[in-house]
Design an enzyme around this catalytic site. Structure first.
Site, PDB file in Angstrom:
ATOM      1  N   GLY A   1       0.838  -1.191   0.000  1.00 19.01           N
ATOM      2  CA  GLY A   1       0.000   0.000   0.000  1.00 19.01           C
ATOM      3  C   GLY A   1       0.871   1.238   0.000  1.00 19.01           C
ATOM      4  O   GLY A   1       2.059   1.173   0.335  1.00 19.01           O
TER       5      GLY A   1
ATOM      6  N   CYS B   1       5.954  -0.424   7.493  1.00 16.51           N
ATOM      7  CA  CYS B   1       5.647   0.820   6.774  1.00 16.51           C
ATOM      8  C   CYS B   1       6.867   1.230   5.975  1.00 16.51           C
ATOM      9  O   CYS B   1       7.986   1.227   6.499  1.00 16.51           O
ATOM     10  CB  CYS B   1       5.269   1.915   7.771  1.00 16.51           C
ATOM     11  SG  CYS B   1       4.831   3.473   6.961  1.00 16.51           S
ATOM     12  N   LEU B   2       6.632   1.581   4.716  1.00 21.44           N
ATOM     13  CA  LEU B   2       7.747   2.001   3.858  1.00 21.44           C
ATOM     14  C   LEU B   2       8.403   3.268   4.385  1.00 21.44           C
ATOM     15  O   LEU B   2       9.558   3.539   4.064  1.00 21.44           O
ATOM     16  CB  LEU B   2       7.240   2.219   2.422  1.00 21.44           C
ATOM     17  CG  LEU B   2       6.746   0.956   1.702  1.00 21.44           C
ATOM     18  CD1 LEU B   2       6.077   1.326   0.381  1.00 21.44           C
ATOM     19  CD2 LEU B   2       7.890  -0.027   1.486  1.00 21.44           C
TER      20      LEU B   2
ATOM     21  N   HIS C   1      -4.343   1.400   7.695  1.00 21.13           N
ATOM     22  CA  HIS C   1      -2.970   1.931   7.798  1.00 21.13           C
ATOM     23  C   HIS C   1      -2.801   3.134   6.847  1.00 21.13           C
ATOM     24  O   HIS C   1      -2.257   4.167   7.238  1.00 21.13           O
ATOM     25  CB  HIS C   1      -2.000   0.784   7.463  1.00 21.13           C
ATOM     26  CG  HIS C   1      -0.554   1.151   7.373  1.00 21.13           C
ATOM     27  ND1 HIS C   1       0.394   0.632   8.237  1.00 21.13           N
ATOM     28  CD2 HIS C   1       0.139   1.949   6.504  1.00 21.13           C
ATOM     29  CE1 HIS C   1       1.593   1.118   7.922  1.00 21.13           C
ATOM     30  NE2 HIS C   1       1.469   1.909   6.865  1.00 21.13           N
TER      31      HIS C   1
HETATM   32  O1  GNR Z   1       4.066  -2.602   2.566  1.00 25.89           O
HETATM   33  C1  GNR Z   1       3.372  -2.466   3.567  1.00 25.89           C
HETATM   34  N1  GNR Z   1       3.017  -3.585   4.263  1.00 25.89           N
HETATM   35  C2  GNR Z   1       2.041  -3.582   5.261  1.00 25.89           C
HETATM   36  C3  GNR Z   1       1.911  -4.735   6.040  1.00 25.89           C
HETATM   37  C4  GNR Z   1       0.939  -4.811   7.021  1.00 25.89           C
HETATM   38  C5  GNR Z   1       0.079  -3.738   7.219  1.00 25.89           C
HETATM   39  C6  GNR Z   1       0.214  -2.585   6.468  1.00 25.89           C
HETATM   40  C7  GNR Z   1       1.183  -2.495   5.488  1.00 25.89           C
HETATM   41  S1  GNR Z   1       1.307  -1.059   4.528  1.00 25.89           S
HETATM   42  C8  GNR Z   1       2.979  -1.123   4.016  1.00 25.89           C
HETATM   43  C9  GNR Z   1       3.255  -0.039   2.977  1.00 25.89           C
HETATM   44  C10 GNR Z   1       3.068   1.328   3.602  1.00 25.89           C
HETATM   45  O2  GNR Z   1       3.868   1.857   4.326  1.00 25.89           O
HETATM   46  N2  GNR Z   1       1.931   1.914   3.388  1.00 25.89           N
HETATM   47  O3  GNR Z   1       1.656   3.097   3.964  1.00 25.89           O
HETATM   48 NI    NI Z   2       2.812   3.145   5.824  1.00 25.78          NI
END
Ligand code: GNR
Ligand code: NI
Length: 167
Positions: free
Chosen positions: A46, A91-92, A133
């Protein structure tokens, strides 16, 4: 198409509140394809526009294994949330940090697609958690801000150490 730069925590711009999209024009379509390319390349499941320093309510998500099920949510609103999920999140914008957060297990959202057509989406499990998220990002909230002050302090210390070691 372009791969966009992802803001890293702690960056104050991650705390900006995103504005609703008012016009569904070519620049919105370009943003959506650039965000999708950025998410797939990362790789992530995401991405919220806030993470690429665009403070508009735009989210892309793809939780499929084949990476062929892109969901685009513009101006998303939660209609219904139920149940409890505790999937481990990453989260990235906070690389290397993983934590379970209390989330709803099932989610019903209303949103617009990139062409401005309204739709509702019912989701559960990973997709539902990922949408929550991403919607947090649009409100300027990063997932670790759901944790206790103590846990967040420990994470901040770990991030500072990671930064020193990569310098
Ligand atoms: O890549 C992502 N993996 C993820 C795993 C579990 C719950 C949420 C996420 S979102 C994250 C990418 C991201 O930072 N999106 O904002
Ligand atoms: Ni994130």
């Amino acid at each position: 198409m372009a791969i966009l730069n992802i803001l890293l925590y702690p960056d104050a711009r991650l705390h900006k509140v995103a504005e609703p999209v008012k016009v569904f024009d070519e620049s919105l379509k370009r943003l959506v394809s650039d965000m999708a390319q950025t998410m797939y390349a990362a790789p992530g499941i995401g991405l919220a526009a806030s993470q690429v320093d665009v403070h508009k309510q735009v989210i892309v998500v793809d939780v499929s294994e084949r990476r062929d099920s892109l969901v685009v949510l513009v101006n998303p609103e939660i209609l219904d949330a139920s149940g409890n999920s505790d999937i481990e999140e990453g989260c990235l914008s906070v690389p290397g940090i993983y934590h379970t957060i209390e989330r709803a297990e099932r989610l019903k959202v209303r949103a617009f697609d990139r062409n401005g057509n309204a739709f509702t989406l019912e989701s559960q499990g990973l997709l539902a958690v990922c949408i929550q998220h991403e919607m947090d990002h649009l409100r300027g909230k990063v997932f670790i801000e759901h944790l206790s002050q103590l846990k967040r302090q420990r994470i901040r210390a770990r991030i500072a150490k990671q930064l020193r070691q990569s310098a």
